[in-house]
Motif scaffolding. Structure first.
Motif, short mmCIF file in Angstrom:
data_model
loop_
_atom_site.label_atom_id
_atom_site.label_comp_id
_atom_site.label_asym_id
_atom_site.label_seq_id
_atom_site.Cartn_x
_atom_site.Cartn_y
_atom_site.Cartn_z
N VAL A 105 9.81 -4.40 -8.08
CA VAL A 105 8.82 -3.46 -8.57
C VAL A 105 7.41 -4.07 -8.50
O VAL A 105 6.43 -3.36 -8.22
CB VAL A 105 9.16 -3.00 -10.00
N THR A 106 7.29 -5.36 -8.74
CA THR A 106 5.99 -6.01 -8.64
C THR A 106 5.42 -5.88 -7.23
O THR A 106 4.23 -5.56 -7.05
CB THR A 106 6.10 -7.50 -9.01
N LEU A 107 6.24 -6.09 -6.22
CA LEU A 107 5.78 -5.95 -4.85
C LEU A 107 5.41 -4.51 -4.53
O LEU A 107 4.45 -4.26 -3.79
CB LEU A 107 6.86 -6.45 -3.88
N VAL A 108 6.17 -3.56 -5.07
CA VAL A 108 5.85 -2.16 -4.84
C VAL A 108 4.48 -1.82 -5.44
O VAL A 108 3.66 -1.13 -4.82
CB VAL A 108 6.94 -1.25 -5.45
N ALA A 109 4.21 -2.32 -6.65
CA ALA A 109 2.92 -2.06 -7.28
C ALA A 109 1.78 -2.64 -6.44
O ALA A 109 0.75 -1.99 -6.23
CB ALA A 109 2.90 -2.67 -8.68
N ARG A 110 1.98 -3.86 -5.95
CA ARG A 110 0.94 -4.48 -5.12
C ARG A 110 0.77 -3.74 -3.80
O ARG A 110 -0.34 -3.54 -3.31
CB ARG A 110 1.28 -5.94 -4.88
N ALA A 111 1.90 -3.29 -3.21
CA ALA A 111 1.82 -2.54 -1.96
C ALA A 111 1.11 -1.22 -2.17
O ALA A 111 0.35 -0.76 -1.30
CB ALA A 111 3.23 -2.30 -1.41
N ASN A 112 1.32 -0.59 -3.31
CA ASN A 112 0.63 0.66 -3.61
C ASN A 112 -0.88 0.43 -3.70
O ASN A 112 -1.68 1.21 -3.19
CB ASN A 112 1.14 1.25 -4.92
N ARG A 113 -1.27 -0.67 -4.35
CA ARG A 113 -2.70 -0.94 -4.48
C ARG A 113 -3.32 -1.20 -3.11
O ARG A 113 -4.46 -0.75 -2.84
CB ARG A 113 -2.90 -2.17 -5.38
N GLU A 114 -2.62 -1.88 -2.24
CA GLU A 114 -3.15 -2.13 -0.90
C GLU A 114 -3.24 -0.83 -0.10
O GLU A 114 -4.18 -0.65 0.69
CB GLU A 114 -2.29 -3.17 -0.18
N PHE A 115 -2.26 0.06 -0.30
CA PHE A 115 -2.35 1.37 0.34
C PHE A 115 -3.63 2.10 -0.08
O PHE A 115 -4.33 2.69 0.75
CB PHE A 115 -1.13 2.24 -0.01
N VAL A 116 -3.91 2.10 -1.37
CA VAL A 116 -5.10 2.79 -1.88
C VAL A 116 -6.35 2.28 -1.17
O VAL A 116 -7.20 3.06 -0.72
CB VAL A 116 -5.23 2.61 -3.41
N THR A 117 -6.47 0.98 -1.03
CA THR A 117 -7.65 0.41 -0.37
C THR A 117 -7.74 0.85 1.09
O THR A 117 -8.81 1.26 1.57
CB THR A 117 -7.60 -1.13 -0.45
N ARG A 118 -6.61 0.81 1.80
CA ARG A 118 -6.62 1.24 3.20
C ARG A 118 -6.96 2.72 3.32
O ARG A 118 -7.70 3.14 4.21
CB ARG A 118 -5.26 0.96 3.85
N ALA A 119 -6.40 3.52 2.41
CA ALA A 119 -6.64 4.96 2.47
C ALA A 119 -8.11 5.29 2.20
O ALA A 119 -8.70 6.15 2.87
CB ALA A 119 -5.73 5.67 1.47
N ILE A 120 -8.70 4.63 1.22
CA ILE A 120 -10.12 4.87 0.90
C ILE A 120 -10.99 4.49 2.10
O ILE A 120 -11.93 5.23 2.46
CB ILE A 120 -10.53 4.06 -0.35
N ARG A 121 -10.71 3.38 2.73
CA ARG A 121 -11.49 2.98 3.90
C ARG A 121 -11.33 3.98 5.03
O ARG A 121 -12.30 4.30 5.74
CB ARG A 121 -11.07 1.57 4.34
N HIS A 122 -10.11 4.48 5.21
CA HIS A 122 -9.89 5.48 6.27
C HIS A 122 -10.69 6.74 6.00
O HIS A 122 -11.37 7.27 6.90
CB HIS A 122 -8.39 5.82 6.34
N VAL A 123 -10.62 7.24 4.78
CA VAL A 123 -11.33 8.47 4.44
C VAL A 123 -12.84 8.26 4.56
O VAL A 123 -13.57 9.13 5.06
CB VAL A 123 -10.94 8.95 3.04
N SER A 124 -13.33 7.11 4.12
CA SER A 124 -14.76 6.81 4.25
C SER A 124 -15.19 6.82 5.70
O SER A 124 -16.28 7.31 6.03
CB SER A 124 -15.06 5.44 3.62
#
Length: 332
Positions: A105-124
């Motif tokens: 679950v710890t890795l999933v939480a970290r992977a989710n946070r990294e997804f958010v960063t990639r998604a924000i950069r993509h949308v920007s």
């Protein structure tokens, strides 16, 4: 002293109000003398807009959740899994009760946070400069506004939450960045969020915007989550983007869902949604490639990206959708 500033101070004695001039920009800042007041801090370039926001009917303001360290808290448990420092004994106990049997679950939480960063950069990169982060949680690095401003320096981010610790952290960010606003709001009341004078004075909903719902919708009953997303979708202008990540019951060990429900019993419900139900949240939106996938698989990049476990009993789905333009109905 500026007459307008003096008038504002006379009208709102419960707020400390001042003006800042930075280069050719002027902004007015109001900060409440009472920590429990919502809104606590407001920043705007227009004195009239500040007066309107401060005069907002108290009955329309969101109720801030009580600050309680004796029970686990959603934002603080997540912060613990990310390796942060803003958590208490009850949060650690709840988090560890899950990790005992499901350490991934710890890795999933970290992977989710990294997804958010990639998604924000993509949308920007698609030209979006307005962001609304609903259920923002405690800051992680990079924060949403930092990721957006890497691409577009004048990007604006409204952080929305009703957790007092989250609001305090967000207001600290606001003090140093004119591109940040803080809205005391509850994701169960999306229309109140979008109609907030603070948000309307900062975000133009007539223009494309990106709404972020990261790791929050599974903390609502199914019908409430569906209603929240549907209302937000309806209010978004064509060309807007929707970023969602959520736990899914599809492919997740049922015991993990029960374990999470037990850990969060004093904080919120935990609702496992099927992959099809999560996909339905993007109705009327075109999903960016690769579509709705595990957080690990959404455009992984960089040499430091997290390794994907060979076997995971915890699935978290993520997607980024763009609202399709309105097409006039065909006329014979």
């Amino acid at each position: 002293m500026n007459d307008e500033l003096a008038a504002l101070r006379d009208e709102f004695p419960g707020f400390r109000i001042w003006r800042e001039i930075i280069g050719d920009r002027t902004r007015y800042i109001a900060r409440s003398a009472h920590p429990g007041t919502s809104p606590h801090t407001l920043v705007t370039e227009d004195a009239g807009e500040l007066r309107a926001a401060l005069g907002e009917d108290a009955g329309q303001q969101a109720v801030t959740a009580p600050f309680d360290t004796s029970a686990p808290n959603i934002a603080r448990v997540y912060n613990y899994w990310l390796g942060g420092k803003d958590h208490h004994a009850a949060d650690r106990q709840a988090a560890d009760s899950v990790l005992t049997d499901f350490p991934e679950v710890t890795l999933v939480a970290r992977a989710n946070r990294e997804f958010v960063t990639r998604a924000i950069r993509h949308v920007s990169a698609q030209g979006i400069v307005q962001f609304i982060d609903i259920g923002a949680g405690l800051p992680a690095s990079p924060a949403v506004h930092e990721a957006a401003q890497e691409i577009t320096a004048d990007a604006r981010v409204a952080y929305v939450d009703n957790d007092p610790l989250v609001l305090a952290h967000a207001r600290a960010l606001l003090a140093g960045d004119p591109g940040v606003a803080v809205v005391n709001g509850d994701m169960r009341e999306p229309e109140a969020i979008l109609d907030s004078r603070v948000l309307r004075g900062f975000i133009n909903l007539d223009q494309p915007v990106c709404i972020l719902l990261a790791s929050v919708l599974h903390f609502l009953p199914a019908d409430q989550a569906d209603r929240t997303v549907a209302l937000l979708r309806k209010r978004m202008s064509p060309g807007s983007y929707l970023i969602i990540s959520a736990g899914t019951s599809t492919g997740t060990d049922p015991q993990l869902i029960r374990c999470l429900q037990s850990a969060y019993a004093d904080a919120a419900p935990v609702t496992g949604r099927t992959a099809d139900e999560i996909a339905a949240w993007f109705e009327g939106f075109s999903l960016a490639r690769p579509g709705l996938v595990d957080v690990w698989a959404w455009r992984p990049s960089g040499p430091q990206r997290l390794p994907r476990p060979e076997v995971s009993r915890a699935r978290f789905l993520a997607g980024v959708g763009r609202k399709l333009p309105l097409v006039p109905s065909w006329q014979p």
